[in-house]
Design an enzyme around this catalytic site. Structure first.
Site, PDB file in Angstrom:
ATOM      1  N   LYS A 113       0.814  -1.202   0.000  1.00 38.14           N
ATOM      2  CA  LYS A 113       0.000   0.000   0.000  1.00 38.14           C
ATOM      3  C   LYS A 113       0.857   1.266   0.000  1.00 38.14           C
ATOM      4  O   LYS A 113       0.383   2.343  -0.373  1.00 38.14           O
ATOM      5  CB  LYS A 113      -0.865   0.051   1.288  1.00 38.14           C
ATOM      6  CG  LYS A 113      -1.700  -1.148   1.537  1.00 38.14           C
ATOM      7  CD  LYS A 113      -2.342  -1.033   2.929  1.00 38.14           C
ATOM      8  CE  LYS A 113      -2.975  -2.345   3.315  1.00 38.14           C
ATOM      9  NZ  LYS A 113      -3.286  -2.409   4.740  1.00 38.14           N
ATOM     10  N   GLY A 114       2.067   1.113   0.489  1.00 36.99           N
ATOM     11  CA  GLY A 114       2.894   2.295   0.769  1.00 36.99           C
ATOM     12  C   GLY A 114       3.138   3.230  -0.402  1.00 36.99           C
ATOM     13  O   GLY A 114       3.291   4.440  -0.215  1.00 36.99           O
TER      14      GLY A 114
ATOM     15  N   GLU B  77       7.586   3.120  -6.082  1.00 34.85           N
ATOM     16  CA  GLU B  77       7.659   2.570  -4.722  1.00 34.85           C
ATOM     17  C   GLU B  77       7.943   3.679  -3.720  1.00 34.85           C
ATOM     18  O   GLU B  77       8.669   4.638  -4.039  1.00 34.85           O
ATOM     19  CB  GLU B  77       8.818   1.566  -4.647  1.00 34.85           C
ATOM     20  CG  GLU B  77       8.413   0.139  -4.896  1.00 34.85           C
ATOM     21  CD  GLU B  77       7.804  -0.525  -3.660  1.00 34.85           C
ATOM     22  OE1 GLU B  77       7.025   0.139  -2.935  1.00 34.85           O
ATOM     23  OE2 GLU B  77       8.085  -1.698  -3.424  1.00 34.85           O
ATOM     24  N   ASP B  78       7.412   3.532  -2.511  1.00 36.37           N
ATOM     25  CA  ASP B  78       7.734   4.512  -1.480  1.00 36.37           C
ATOM     26  C   ASP B  78       9.173   4.355  -0.998  1.00 36.37           C
ATOM     27  O   ASP B  78       9.869   5.328  -0.783  1.00 36.37           O
ATOM     28  CB  ASP B  78       6.750   4.435  -0.301  1.00 36.37           C
ATOM     29  CG  ASP B  78       6.580   3.026   0.240  1.00 36.37           C
ATOM     30  OD1 ASP B  78       7.063   2.065  -0.390  1.00 36.37           O
ATOM     31  OD2 ASP B  78       5.957   2.866   1.305  1.00 36.37           O
TER      32      ASP B  78
ATOM     33  N   ASP C 244      14.467  -0.747   0.133  1.00 34.60           N
ATOM     34  CA  ASP C 244      15.128  -1.099   1.385  1.00 34.60           C
ATOM     35  C   ASP C 244      16.119  -2.243   1.099  1.00 34.60           C
ATOM     36  O   ASP C 244      17.193  -2.016   0.553  1.00 34.60           O
ATOM     37  CB  ASP C 244      14.020  -1.482   2.378  1.00 34.60           C
ATOM     38  CG  ASP C 244      14.492  -1.595   3.807  1.00 34.60           C
ATOM     39  OD1 ASP C 244      15.680  -1.432   4.062  1.00 34.60           O
ATOM     40  OD2 ASP C 244      13.657  -1.869   4.695  1.00 34.60           O
TER      41      ASP C 244
ATOM     42  N   LYS D 229      17.251   3.446   0.893  1.00 32.45           N
ATOM     43  CA  LYS D 229      18.091   3.164   2.067  1.00 32.45           C
ATOM     44  C   LYS D 229      19.231   2.259   1.606  1.00 32.45           C
ATOM     45  O   LYS D 229      19.162   1.033   1.765  1.00 32.45           O
ATOM     46  CB  LYS D 229      17.261   2.374   3.093  1.00 32.45           C
ATOM     47  CG  LYS D 229      16.680   3.171   4.217  1.00 32.45           C
ATOM     48  CD  LYS D 229      16.136   2.183   5.246  1.00 32.45           C
ATOM     49  CE  LYS D 229      15.260   2.869   6.255  1.00 32.45           C
ATOM     50  NZ  LYS D 229      14.664   1.896   7.189  1.00 32.45           N
TER      51      LYS D 229
ATOM     52  N   PHE E 296      14.148   3.937  11.208  1.00 31.35           N
ATOM     53  CA  PHE E 296      12.777   3.479  10.976  1.00 31.35           C
ATOM     54  C   PHE E 296      11.922   4.686  10.627  1.00 31.35           C
ATOM     55  O   PHE E 296      11.647   5.537  11.477  1.00 31.35           O
ATOM     56  CB  PHE E 296      12.222   2.747  12.202  1.00 31.35           C
ATOM     57  CG  PHE E 296      10.955   2.015  11.867  1.00 31.35           C
ATOM     58  CD1 PHE E 296      10.992   0.688  11.448  1.00 31.35           C
ATOM     59  CD2 PHE E 296       9.720   2.664  11.905  1.00 31.35           C
ATOM     60  CE1 PHE E 296       9.825   0.027  11.080  1.00 31.35           C
ATOM     61  CE2 PHE E 296       8.547   2.013  11.551  1.00 31.35           C
ATOM     62  CZ  PHE E 296       8.605   0.693  11.145  1.00 31.35           C
ATOM     63  N   VAL E 297      11.515   4.754   9.362  1.00 35.94           N
ATOM     64  CA  VAL E 297      10.770   5.936   8.927  1.00 35.94           C
ATOM     65  C   VAL E 297       9.290   5.620   8.707  1.00 35.94           C
ATOM     66  O   VAL E 297       8.929   4.511   8.312  1.00 35.94           O
ATOM     67  CB  VAL E 297      11.370   6.559   7.642  1.00 35.94           C
ATOM     68  CG1 VAL E 297      12.617   7.352   7.954  1.00 35.94           C
ATOM     69  CG2 VAL E 297      11.657   5.507   6.578  1.00 35.94           C
TER      70      VAL E 297
ATOM     71  N   ASP F  54       4.249   2.945   7.095  1.00 37.05           N
ATOM     72  CA  ASP F  54       3.473   2.746   8.324  1.00 37.05           C
ATOM     73  C   ASP F  54       4.285   2.121   9.455  1.00 37.05           C
ATOM     74  O   ASP F  54       5.352   1.550   9.248  1.00 37.05           O
ATOM     75  CB  ASP F  54       2.287   1.818   8.035  1.00 37.05           C
ATOM     76  CG  ASP F  54       2.726   0.374   7.816  1.00 37.05           C
ATOM     77  OD1 ASP F  54       3.622   0.141   6.987  1.00 37.05           O
ATOM     78  OD2 ASP F  54       2.190  -0.521   8.506  1.00 37.05           O
TER      79      ASP F  54
ATOM     80  N   ARG G 289       0.640   6.328   7.930  1.00 37.62           N
ATOM     81  CA  ARG G 289       0.787   6.423   6.472  1.00 37.62           C
ATOM     82  C   ARG G 289       0.350   7.798   5.961  1.00 37.62           C
ATOM     83  O   ARG G 289       0.844   8.280   4.950  1.00 37.62           O
ATOM     84  CB  ARG G 289      -0.085   5.370   5.774  1.00 37.62           C
ATOM     85  CG  ARG G 289       0.390   3.941   5.922  1.00 37.62           C
ATOM     86  CD  ARG G 289      -0.389   3.064   4.954  1.00 37.62           C
ATOM     87  NE  ARG G 289      -0.346   1.650   5.283  1.00 37.62           N
ATOM     88  CZ  ARG G 289       0.619   0.814   4.883  1.00 37.62           C
ATOM     89  NH1 ARG G 289       1.623   1.258   4.179  1.00 37.62           N
ATOM     90  NH2 ARG G 289       0.568  -0.460   5.203  1.00 37.62           N
TER      91      ARG G 289
HETATM   92  C1  PRP Z   1       7.521  -1.725   1.933  1.00 40.48           C
HETATM   93  C2  PRP Z   1       7.637  -0.829   0.716  1.00 40.48           C
HETATM   94  C3  PRP Z   1       8.207  -1.734  -0.323  1.00 40.48           C
HETATM   95  C4  PRP Z   1       9.033  -2.715   0.458  1.00 40.48           C
HETATM   96  C5  PRP Z   1      10.482  -2.398   0.305  1.00 40.48           C
HETATM   97  O1  PRP Z   1       6.322  -2.437   1.860  1.00 40.48           O
HETATM   98  O2  PRP Z   1       6.384  -0.296   0.351  1.00 40.48           O
HETATM   99  O3  PRP Z   1       7.196  -2.405  -1.051  1.00 40.48           O
HETATM  100  O4  PRP Z   1       8.652  -2.595   1.831  1.00 40.48           O
HETATM  101  O5  PRP Z   1      11.266  -3.250   1.086  1.00 40.48           O
HETATM  102  P1  PRP Z   1      12.402  -4.166   0.490  1.00 40.48           P
HETATM  103  O6  PRP Z   1      13.266  -3.308  -0.398  1.00 40.48           O
HETATM  104  O7  PRP Z   1      13.150  -4.593   1.727  1.00 40.48           O
HETATM  105  O8  PRP Z   1      11.784  -5.319  -0.220  1.00 40.48           O
HETATM  106  P2  PRP Z   1       5.654  -3.167   3.111  1.00 40.48           P
HETATM  107  O9  PRP Z   1       5.982  -4.630   3.096  1.00 40.48           O
HETATM  108  O10 PRP Z   1       6.017  -2.440   4.357  1.00 40.48           O
HETATM  109  O11 PRP Z   1       4.118  -3.082   2.781  1.00 40.48           O
HETATM  110  P3  PRP Z   1       3.195  -1.780   2.683  1.00 40.48           P
HETATM  111  O12 PRP Z   1       3.634  -1.030   1.464  1.00 40.48           O
HETATM  112  O13 PRP Z   1       1.812  -2.318   2.545  1.00 40.48           O
HETATM  113  O14 PRP Z   1       3.402  -1.001   3.942  1.00 40.48           O
END
Ligand code: PRP
Length: 198
Positions: free
Chosen positions: A55-56, A111-112, A115, A143, A164-165, A171, A177
């Site tokens: 969702k992010g 993507e938000d 990571d 990151k 942790f952002v 979220d 969010r």
């Molecule tokens: C977050 C973000 C990316 C993913 C990145 O999603 O939106 O999709 O993590 O992480 P990575 O590079 O380590 O794979 P999350 O799983 O938190 O779901 P959300 O978007 O629903 O909060």
């Protein structure tokens, strides 16, 4: 005069949680305008198809889509990981597919946050098989210190430290969010111990 700026920087939230602003809302918006221009410069005459990961990524997608001139369409996909800390083991799975084909289209994955890179590694492989004309990645936050998979984003809003952002789509237990800025979440020591156990 009271210093309102300073006061606003550390906002008390749910008891035991506080958020310090890392990137303000106006700064995010300015950066998105610049990214939108850059994307349109790279593809001056192409209809662009933005694909966001629920969702992010939704907030970034809607602001980016409104800032790119010309023809823009969008779609959503959802993934989840198996159990705890499974991103690092690469176990990402699709929970909602796109509505339409991306074959022959110029696709920007939005993507938000980038990571570990495991999510994007999985998605890029999947999308590549569907033969888009171009496939690019736009992330609001990167990151680099956390990277496991060798994923490269073509458009990066901000490179951030390993904190942790939350906010602007990101979220903590589904909360925060909707904040218009990105902030660093701190938990008081009791909560932090509890979260570490999870
Ligand atoms: C977050 C973000 C990316 C993913 C990145 O999603 O939106 O999709 O993590 O992480 P990575 O590079 O380590 O794979 P999350 O799983 O938190 O779901 P959300 O978007 O629903 O909060």
């Amino acid at each position: 005069m009271p210093n309102r700026g300073k006061k606003q920087r550390k906002n008390k939230r749910t008891p035991g949680e506080s958020i310090k602003i890392l990137i303000s809302g106006p700064r995010i918006q300015r950066r998105i305008q610049a990214l939108a221009k850059q994307i349109r410069r790279d593809f001056p005459d192409e209809p662009l198809h933005l694909v966001s990961v629920l969702k992010g990524g939704v907030f970034f997608l809607t602001d980016l889509a409104r800032s790119i001139s010309g023809e823009v369409s969008f779609d959503f996909i959802a993934v989840s990981s198996y159990g705890q800390d499974t991103r690092s083991s690469g176990q990402v799975r699709l929970t909602r597919d796109l509505d339409s084909s991306i074959e022959g289209r110029t696709v920007i994955v939005v993507e938000d946050i980038l990571d570990t890179g495991m999510t994007l590694q999985y998605l890029l492989k999947l999308f590549q098989q569907r033969k888009p004309k171009h496939l690019r990645v736009a992330v609001l936050l990167d990151k680099p210190d956390r990277r496991i998979a060798p994923v490269h984003a073509d458009y990066v809003g901000f490179s951030i430290p390993n904190e942790f952002v939350v906010g602007y789509g990101l979220d903590y237990s589904e909360r925060y969010r909707n904040l218009p800025y990105v902030g660093v979440l701190s938990l008081d020591s009791k909560l932090a111990k509890k979260a570490a156990k999870k």
